[in-house]
Design a protein around this motif. Structure first.
Motif, PDB file in Angstrom:
ATOM      1  N   ASP A  33       0.810  -1.225   0.000  1.00 34.22           N
ATOM      2  CA  ASP A  33       0.000   0.000   0.000  1.00 34.22           C
ATOM      3  C   ASP A  33       0.845   1.277   0.000  1.00 34.22           C
ATOM      4  O   ASP A  33       0.384   2.348   0.390  1.00 34.22           O
ATOM      5  CB  ASP A  33      -0.970   0.006   1.186  1.00 34.22           C
ATOM      6  N   ASN A  34       2.117   1.148  -0.406  1.00 34.19           N
ATOM      7  CA  ASN A  34       3.068   2.252  -0.480  1.00 34.19           C
ATOM      8  C   ASN A  34       3.656   2.627   0.882  1.00 34.19           C
ATOM      9  O   ASN A  34       4.555   3.462   0.960  1.00 34.19           O
ATOM     10  CB  ASN A  34       2.455   3.498  -1.132  1.00 34.19           C
ATOM     11  N   VAL A  35       3.157   2.037   1.933  1.00 33.38           N
ATOM     12  CA  VAL A  35       3.731   2.210   3.269  1.00 33.38           C
ATOM     13  C   VAL A  35       4.298   0.883   3.763  1.00 33.38           C
ATOM     14  O   VAL A  35       5.373   0.826   4.334  1.00 33.38           O
ATOM     15  CB  VAL A  35       2.684   2.747   4.260  1.00 33.38           C
ATOM     16  N   ASN A  36       3.571  -0.214   3.485  1.00 32.38           N
ATOM     17  CA  ASN A  36       3.997  -1.552   3.894  1.00 32.38           C
ATOM     18  C   ASN A  36       3.728  -2.573   2.800  1.00 32.38           C
ATOM     19  O   ASN A  36       2.838  -2.383   1.955  1.00 32.38           O
ATOM     20  CB  ASN A  36       3.235  -2.000   5.149  1.00 32.38           C
ATOM     21  N   VAL A  37       4.486  -3.654   2.834  1.00 24.15           N
ATOM     22  CA  VAL A  37       4.057  -4.891   2.190  1.00 24.15           C
ATOM     23  C   VAL A  37       3.039  -5.470   3.170  1.00 24.15           C
ATOM     24  O   VAL A  37       3.386  -5.818   4.300  1.00 24.15           O
ATOM     25  CB  VAL A  37       5.215  -5.869   1.967  1.00 24.15           C
ATOM     26  N   THR A  38       1.798  -5.527   2.764  1.00 31.39           N
ATOM     27  CA  THR A  38       0.735  -5.821   3.730  1.00 31.39           C
ATOM     28  C   THR A  38       0.506  -7.313   3.969  1.00 31.39           C
ATOM     29  O   THR A  38       0.232  -7.722   5.101  1.00 31.39           O
ATOM     30  CB  THR A  38      -0.579  -5.182   3.269  1.00 31.39           C
ATOM     31  N   ARG A  39       0.643  -8.123   2.926  1.00 34.31           N
ATOM     32  CA  ARG A  39       0.393  -9.561   3.099  1.00 34.31           C
ATOM     33  C   ARG A  39       0.847 -10.325   1.864  1.00 34.31           C
ATOM     34  O   ARG A  39       0.918  -9.776   0.770  1.00 34.31           O
ATOM     35  CB  ARG A  39      -1.093  -9.835   3.359  1.00 34.31           C
ATOM     36  N   PHE A  40       1.132 -11.602   2.065  1.00 34.99           N
ATOM     37  CA  PHE A  40       1.406 -12.521   0.966  1.00 34.99           C
ATOM     38  C   PHE A  40       0.100 -13.184   0.550  1.00 34.99           C
ATOM     39  O   PHE A  40      -0.716 -13.558   1.395  1.00 34.99           O
ATOM     40  CB  PHE A  40       2.404 -13.599   1.385  1.00 34.99           C
ATOM     41  N   LEU A  41      -0.075 -13.342  -0.747  1.00 32.27           N
ATOM     42  CA  LEU A  41      -1.230 -14.069  -1.267  1.00 32.27           C
ATOM     43  C   LEU A  41      -0.854 -15.502  -1.640  1.00 32.27           C
ATOM     44  O   LEU A  41      -1.563 -16.449  -1.308  1.00 32.27           O
ATOM     45  CB  LEU A  41      -1.788 -13.358  -2.502  1.00 32.27           C
ATOM     46  N   VAL A  42       0.272 -15.648  -2.356  1.00 32.38           N
ATOM     47  CA  VAL A  42       0.725 -16.967  -2.825  1.00 32.38           C
ATOM     48  C   VAL A  42       2.238 -17.035  -2.710  1.00 32.38           C
ATOM     49  O   VAL A  42       2.931 -16.074  -3.086  1.00 32.38           O
ATOM     50  CB  VAL A  42       0.319 -17.217  -4.292  1.00 32.38           C
ATOM     51  N   ARG A  43       2.735 -18.138  -2.190  1.00 32.52           N
ATOM     52  CA  ARG A  43       4.162 -18.432  -2.181  1.00 32.52           C
ATOM     53  C   ARG A  43       4.319 -19.916  -2.508  1.00 32.52           C
ATOM     54  O   ARG A  43       3.685 -20.753  -1.870  1.00 32.52           O
ATOM     55  CB  ARG A  43       4.808 -18.177  -0.811  1.00 32.52           C
ATOM     56  N   ARG A  44       5.166 -20.232  -3.482  1.00 28.96           N
ATOM     57  CA  ARG A  44       5.408 -21.646  -3.776  1.00 28.96           C
ATOM     58  C   ARG A  44       6.687 -21.786  -4.579  1.00 28.96           C
ATOM     59  O   ARG A  44       7.147 -20.848  -5.207  1.00 28.96           O
ATOM     60  CB  ARG A  44       4.240 -22.277  -4.523  1.00 28.96           C
ATOM     61  N   PRO A  92       2.460  -6.899   8.222  1.00 32.23           N
ATOM     62  CA  PRO A  92       2.895  -5.805   7.343  1.00 32.23           C
ATOM     63  C   PRO A  92       4.260  -5.266   7.763  1.00 32.23           C
ATOM     64  O   PRO A  92       4.591  -5.238   8.941  1.00 32.23           O
ATOM     65  CB  PRO A  92       1.802  -4.753   7.532  1.00 32.23           C
ATOM     66  N   ALA A  93       5.024  -4.842   6.760  1.00 30.13           N
ATOM     67  CA  ALA A  93       6.349  -4.281   6.998  1.00 30.13           C
ATOM     68  C   ALA A  93       6.754  -3.464   5.780  1.00 30.13           C
ATOM     69  O   ALA A  93       6.286  -3.713   4.671  1.00 30.13           O
ATOM     70  CB  ALA A  93       7.360  -5.393   7.250  1.00 30.13           C
ATOM     71  N   ALA A  94       7.644  -2.486   6.005  1.00 26.94           N
ATOM     72  CA  ALA A  94       8.094  -1.644   4.893  1.00 26.94           C
ATOM     73  C   ALA A  94       8.797  -2.460   3.814  1.00 26.94           C
ATOM     74  O   ALA A  94       8.755  -2.113   2.638  1.00 26.94           O
ATOM     75  CB  ALA A  94       9.016  -0.549   5.419  1.00 26.94           C
ATOM     76  N   TRP A  95       9.462  -3.538   4.220  1.00 30.84           N
ATOM     77  CA  TRP A  95      10.028  -4.502   3.278  1.00 30.84           C
ATOM     78  C   TRP A  95      10.019  -5.864   3.938  1.00 30.84           C
ATOM     79  O   TRP A  95      10.029  -5.980   5.163  1.00 30.84           O
ATOM     80  CB  TRP A  95      11.439  -4.121   2.834  1.00 30.84           C
ATOM     81  N   THR A  96       9.969  -6.898   3.143  1.00 34.81           N
ATOM     82  CA  THR A  96       9.968  -8.252   3.665  1.00 34.81           C
ATOM     83  C   THR A  96      10.570  -9.191   2.629  1.00 34.81           C
ATOM     84  O   THR A  96      10.874  -8.774   1.508  1.00 34.81           O
ATOM     85  CB  THR A  96       8.542  -8.694   4.059  1.00 34.81           C
ATOM     86  N   LYS A 142      13.090 -10.155  -2.293  1.00 39.04           N
ATOM     87  CA  LYS A 142      12.811  -9.085  -1.334  1.00 39.04           C
ATOM     88  C   LYS A 142      11.737  -8.178  -1.921  1.00 39.04           C
ATOM     89  O   LYS A 142      11.835  -7.745  -3.067  1.00 39.04           O
ATOM     90  CB  LYS A 142      14.078  -8.293  -1.045  1.00 39.04           C
ATOM     91  N   LEU A 143      10.701  -7.920  -1.147  1.00 38.12           N
ATOM     92  CA  LEU A 143       9.568  -7.109  -1.583  1.00 38.12           C
ATOM     93  C   LEU A 143       9.531  -5.806  -0.804  1.00 38.12           C
ATOM     94  O   LEU A 143       9.813  -5.790   0.404  1.00 38.12           O
ATOM     95  CB  LEU A 143       8.252  -7.862  -1.372  1.00 38.12           C
ATOM     96  N   TYR A 144       9.149  -4.722  -1.488  1.00 37.84           N
ATOM     97  CA  TYR A 144       9.087  -3.401  -0.873  1.00 37.84           C
ATOM     98  C   TYR A 144       7.670  -2.836  -0.937  1.00 37.84           C
ATOM     99  O   TYR A 144       6.843  -3.272  -1.750  1.00 37.84           O
ATOM    100  CB  TYR A 144      10.057  -2.447  -1.568  1.00 37.84           C
ATOM    101  N   ALA A 145       7.420  -1.819  -0.097  1.00 34.20           N
ATOM    102  CA  ALA A 145       6.083  -1.245   0.063  1.00 34.20           C
ATOM    103  C   ALA A 145       5.552  -0.596  -1.208  1.00 34.20           C
ATOM    104  O   ALA A 145       4.330  -0.461  -1.375  1.00 34.20           O
ATOM    105  CB  ALA A 145       6.085  -0.223   1.201  1.00 34.20           C
ATOM    106  N   ASP A 146       6.434  -0.174  -2.108  1.00 37.55           N
ATOM    107  CA  ASP A 146       5.989   0.481  -3.344  1.00 37.55           C
ATOM    108  C   ASP A 146       5.800  -0.502  -4.494  1.00 37.55           C
ATOM    109  O   ASP A 146       5.797  -0.125  -5.664  1.00 37.55           O
ATOM    110  CB  ASP A 146       6.949   1.595  -3.744  1.00 37.55           C
ATOM    111  N   HIS A 147       5.614  -1.783  -4.165  1.00 39.14           N
ATOM    112  CA  HIS A 147       5.343  -2.844  -5.136  1.00 39.14           C
ATOM    113  C   HIS A 147       6.532  -3.055  -6.074  1.00 39.14           C
ATOM    114  O   HIS A 147       6.382  -3.297  -7.279  1.00 39.14           O
ATOM    115  CB  HIS A 147       4.084  -2.549  -5.944  1.00 39.14           C
TER     116      HIS A 147
END
Length: 214
Positions: A134-145, A168-172, A199-204
């Motif tokens: 959401d531009n502030v956090n990576v809010t959740r994972f939908l799919v990981r495999r 949620p976190a600014a990066w994960t 590595k994923l960031y809040a700005d997608h």
């Protein structure tokens, strides 16, 4: 079931190759023995080979297409809806960014490929991830495999790592590792442990990383 059928076929092909009557090449020079071929392949797999070893094994394409080469590991990325992050360290944070509507679009596929002496892919290890931000956090994972595609000579064994970062976190981060094994005539048994971290960031955006241990 298809993989199990492929192995006897390969055994027959290699055996037939090593015992076949003389070809034009064999007429010019004595055919290499199975022991000589095995020694050359072992040196190639161990990255201790010479140009002569490469030349010898390439005269047996039915064998060479299954021999992994040390410089045959490559990485590929397919990202739909994500942009590659630039110059972001692990300490990157939202830092006053404006909250936007949650973005859950797209997916990322990072692959590691092991190629043979002839350039074909022996195995490909893929890490697939879909997440929201959401531009502030990576809010959740939908799919990981994780997924594996092979030439039929690889035994797909246990998953050795499955690590998911906090949200949620600014990066994960998301990380997978798996055990792959190849045992064939002439080719020494080889164990690979490919791993891929995204590595994923809040700005997608994202950064990929991957390698193998053996």
């Amino acid at each position: 079931m298809a993989r199990r059928k492929a192995l006897p076929t390969l055994v027959f092909a290699v055996a037939a190759l090593l015992s076949a009557p003389g070809t034009a090449l064999a007429a010019e020079a004595p055919a290499a023995s199975a022991d000589q071929l095995a020694a050359a392949v072992t040196r190639i797999v161990g990255n201790e080979h010479s140009a002569a070893d490469l030349a010898l094994v390439k005269t047996r394409p039915e064998l060479a297409r299954h021999v992994p080469v040390p410089d045959g590991l490559t990485i590929s990325v397919k990202a739909d809806g994500y942009a590659l992050a630039r110059d972001k360290g692990a300490s990157a944070a939202a830092g006053g960014a404006t909250l936007l509507a949650e973005n859950c679009a797209g997916s990322i596929d990072v692959g590691l490929q092991q190629r043979s002496m002839l350039g074909n892919v022996i195995w490909q290890y893929i890490h697939h991830v879909e997440a929201c931000s959401d531009n502030v956090n990576v809010t959740r994972f939908l799919v990981r495999r994780d997924m594996v595609r092979t030439d039929g000579t690889i035994e797909i064994l246990e998953q050795t790592q499955n690590v998911v970062g906090t949200t949620p976190a600014a990066w994960t981060t998301s990380m997978f590792q798996r055990h792959l094994k190849q045992c064939l005539p002439i080719i020494p048994c080889t164990n690979w442990y490919p791993w891929i971290r995204i590595k994923l960031y809040a700005d997608h955006t994202y950064t990929p990383e991957g390698s193998i241990t053996t």
